[in-house]
Scaffold this active site. Sequence first.
Site, PDB file in Angstrom:
ATOM      1  N   GLU A  17      68.926  36.428  -7.698  1.00 44.07           N
ATOM      2  CA  GLU A  17      69.483  37.341  -8.658  1.00 44.07           C
ATOM      3  C   GLU A  17      71.054  37.162  -8.502  1.00 44.07           C
ATOM      4  O   GLU A  17      71.411  36.975  -7.467  1.00 44.07           O
ATOM      5  CB  GLU A  17      69.133  38.689  -8.330  1.00 44.07           C
ATOM      6  CG  GLU A  17      69.755  39.434  -9.196  1.00 44.07           C
ATOM      7  CD  GLU A  17      69.520  41.134  -9.035  1.00 44.07           C
ATOM      8  OE1 GLU A  17      68.301  41.532  -9.021  1.00 44.07           O
ATOM      9  OE2 GLU A  17      70.267  41.991  -8.650  1.00 44.07           O
ATOM     10  N   TYR A  49      72.203  43.369 -15.631  1.00 53.06           N
ATOM     11  CA  TYR A  49      72.735  43.998 -16.901  1.00 53.06           C
ATOM     12  C   TYR A  49      73.408  45.298 -16.771  1.00 53.06           C
ATOM     13  O   TYR A  49      73.007  46.300 -16.172  1.00 53.06           O
ATOM     14  CB  TYR A  49      71.565  44.450 -17.727  1.00 53.06           C
ATOM     15  CG  TYR A  49      71.768  44.640 -19.309  1.00 53.06           C
ATOM     16  CD1 TYR A  49      72.076  43.781 -20.345  1.00 53.06           C
ATOM     17  CD2 TYR A  49      71.810  46.046 -19.394  1.00 53.06           C
ATOM     18  CE1 TYR A  49      72.371  44.273 -21.320  1.00 53.06           C
ATOM     19  CE2 TYR A  49      71.985  46.460 -20.806  1.00 53.06           C
ATOM     20  CZ  TYR A  49      72.254  45.699 -21.770  1.00 53.06           C
ATOM     21  OH  TYR A  49      72.630  46.254 -23.082  1.00 53.06           O
ATOM     22  N   HIS A  77      67.864  40.792 -17.338  1.00 55.93           N
ATOM     23  CA  HIS A  77      67.744  42.169 -17.055  1.00 55.93           C
ATOM     24  C   HIS A  77      68.063  43.042 -18.225  1.00 55.93           C
ATOM     25  O   HIS A  77      68.922  42.600 -19.065  1.00 55.93           O
ATOM     26  CB  HIS A  77      68.722  42.765 -15.781  1.00 55.93           C
ATOM     27  CG  HIS A  77      68.215  42.367 -14.557  1.00 55.93           C
ATOM     28  ND1 HIS A  77      68.410  42.915 -13.308  1.00 55.93           N
ATOM     29  CD2 HIS A  77      67.641  40.926 -14.100  1.00 55.93           C
ATOM     30  CE1 HIS A  77      68.058  42.182 -12.064  1.00 55.93           C
ATOM     31  NE2 HIS A  77      67.590  40.942 -12.681  1.00 55.93           N
ATOM     32  N   ASP A 109      70.617  53.159 -13.912  1.00 59.58           N
ATOM     33  CA  ASP A 109      71.037  54.577 -13.081  1.00 59.58           C
ATOM     34  C   ASP A 109      72.091  55.466 -14.028  1.00 59.58           C
ATOM     35  O   ASP A 109      72.665  55.124 -14.859  1.00 59.58           O
ATOM     36  CB  ASP A 109      72.076  53.981 -12.007  1.00 59.58           C
ATOM     37  CG  ASP A 109      71.265  53.719 -10.668  1.00 59.58           C
ATOM     38  OD1 ASP A 109      70.060  54.163 -10.674  1.00 59.58           O
ATOM     39  OD2 ASP A 109      71.520  52.541 -10.090  1.00 59.58           O
ATOM     40  N   LYS A 163      54.072  52.544 -16.104  1.00 64.27           N
ATOM     41  CA  LYS A 163      55.067  51.333 -16.328  1.00 64.27           C
ATOM     42  C   LYS A 163      53.990  50.028 -16.423  1.00 64.27           C
ATOM     43  O   LYS A 163      54.232  49.198 -17.280  1.00 64.27           O
ATOM     44  CB  LYS A 163      55.970  51.411 -15.139  1.00 64.27           C
ATOM     45  CG  LYS A 163      57.148  50.431 -15.863  1.00 64.27           C
ATOM     46  CD  LYS A 163      58.464  50.711 -15.095  1.00 64.27           C
ATOM     47  CE  LYS A 163      58.698  50.558 -13.586  1.00 64.27           C
ATOM     48  NZ  LYS A 163      59.789  50.698 -13.195  1.00 64.27           N
ATOM     49  N   GLN A 174      63.111  47.108  -4.895  1.00 67.19           N
ATOM     50  CA  GLN A 174      64.185  47.209  -4.388  1.00 67.19           C
ATOM     51  C   GLN A 174      64.509  46.520  -3.113  1.00 67.19           C
ATOM     52  O   GLN A 174      63.357  46.451  -2.592  1.00 67.19           O
ATOM     53  CB  GLN A 174      64.532  49.015  -4.484  1.00 67.19           C
ATOM     54  CG  GLN A 174      65.850  49.554  -3.794  1.00 67.19           C
ATOM     55  CD  GLN A 174      66.945  49.247  -4.771  1.00 67.19           C
ATOM     56  OE1 GLN A 174      67.365  47.998  -4.525  1.00 67.19           O
ATOM     57  NE2 GLN A 174      67.268  49.809  -5.501  1.00 67.19           N
ATOM     58  N   GLN A 210      79.901  46.819   2.358  1.00 64.99           N
ATOM     59  CA  GLN A 210      79.066  46.455   1.315  1.00 64.99           C
ATOM     60  C   GLN A 210      77.557  47.043   1.516  1.00 64.99           C
ATOM     61  O   GLN A 210      77.228  48.031   0.815  1.00 64.99           O
ATOM     62  CB  GLN A 210      78.892  45.013   1.184  1.00 64.99           C
ATOM     63  CG  GLN A 210      78.058  44.764  -0.020  1.00 64.99           C
ATOM     64  CD  GLN A 210      77.415  43.310   0.199  1.00 64.99           C
ATOM     65  OE1 GLN A 210      77.258  42.886   1.481  1.00 64.99           O
ATOM     66  NE2 GLN A 210      77.162  42.633  -0.833  1.00 64.99           N
ATOM     67  N   LYS A 270      76.455  34.499  -3.650  1.00 57.24           N
ATOM     68  CA  LYS A 270      76.930  33.708  -2.290  1.00 57.24           C
ATOM     69  C   LYS A 270      76.287  32.577  -2.246  1.00 57.24           C
ATOM     70  O   LYS A 270      74.967  32.620  -2.024  1.00 57.24           O
ATOM     71  CB  LYS A 270      76.871  34.655  -1.324  1.00 57.24           C
ATOM     72  CG  LYS A 270      78.169  35.779  -1.367  1.00 57.24           C
ATOM     73  CD  LYS A 270      78.009  36.669  -0.213  1.00 57.24           C
ATOM     74  CE  LYS A 270      79.093  37.653  -0.263  1.00 57.24           C
ATOM     75  NZ  LYS A 270      78.717  38.774   0.567  1.00 57.24           N
TER      76      LYS A 270
END
Length: 288
Positions: A17, A49, A77, A109, A163, A174, A210, A270
């Site tokens: 990703e 996105y 996304h 979100d 879904k 996640q 982070q 990265k």
Amino acid sequence: MFIKDIYESKKPVISFEIFPPNERYPVEKVYDTIDELVKLSPDFISVTYGAGGTTRGRTVEIASRIKKVNNVEVLAHLTCIGADKVEIDGILDELKENGINNVLALRGDYPNDGSIPEGDFKYAHQLVKQIKERGGFSIGGAFYPEGHQESNDLMDLFHLKRKAEEGTDFLISQIFFDNSYFYDFKEKAKKLEIDVPLVAGIMPVTDARQIKRITALCGSSIPPKFQRILDRYENNPEALKDAGIAYAVEQIVDLISSGVDGIHLYTMNKVDTTQKIMDAIANLRIAL
Ligand code: FAD
């Protein structure tokens, strides 16, 4: 190629990703990163996105480039919160025109101020339905091995089942730092007959600040074993990076040994970290 066909043809599928650079920076900034990541032979690359303050238009632009220049399969996304159906159709048109036929259908979100944006969608399954009715896309969705913050675990599972029934071909998790959450979730999903590939989302942690921000945002817990690493190496970035990569590799080796359908690496753009992980699991990938 449809991503659902990739999951049907091999195991484990390894995907990366990436996120678009902030609008303040030229979009080309991410292209060197992608060109390097492609050399590590991911089965596909996904492009976020509107996440983390990045702008939405760039997702299509970057995804198109990955498909056309890098010749690698791509997953775009797409979030629906605050959007209307016409707007979503416009984005799907754009994806189609650029030869992109894989979408990760997400709700998105809520804004930090707690407001609920107006629009035609409340939940991701409504977006899945619209994409499915339109046809021509392989559709993915998100799931939460530790449950989603807004629902209790049981309700979240029932919502996930809906879904899946609306037409998701695969589900990506996640981040989690304790594989037992993933295995427990898999068992529960099986009982509910959610039978699409369940892909493990793994994030190598290389930055203590982070990870505090990310876990606060997404609700993933930090097990004591991992907390000890963070405590010990918080002020030693090089050591934390080594330990974070080793921890992610340990999680991945265990998941692959357990027959996981796929590993989705949250690369955080990265290259060196991703390279080290891919080197560490190179033979596992070939052997399976
Ligand atoms: P949903 O599936 O709609 O679920 C959201 C909540 O609503 C859950 O608590 C669920 O149980 C509940 N719910 C669902 N249906 C119903 C119903 N009918 N009635 C009542 N409650 C219901 N965000 C971005 O902005 N951009 C990205 O690119 C992005 N990529 C992501 C990639 C992955 C792999 C993951 C795991 C998350 C990503 N996110 C992204 C974050 C995501 O948008 C948030 O986690 C969001 O809070 C939920 O999205 P969802 O698609 O899972 O929502």
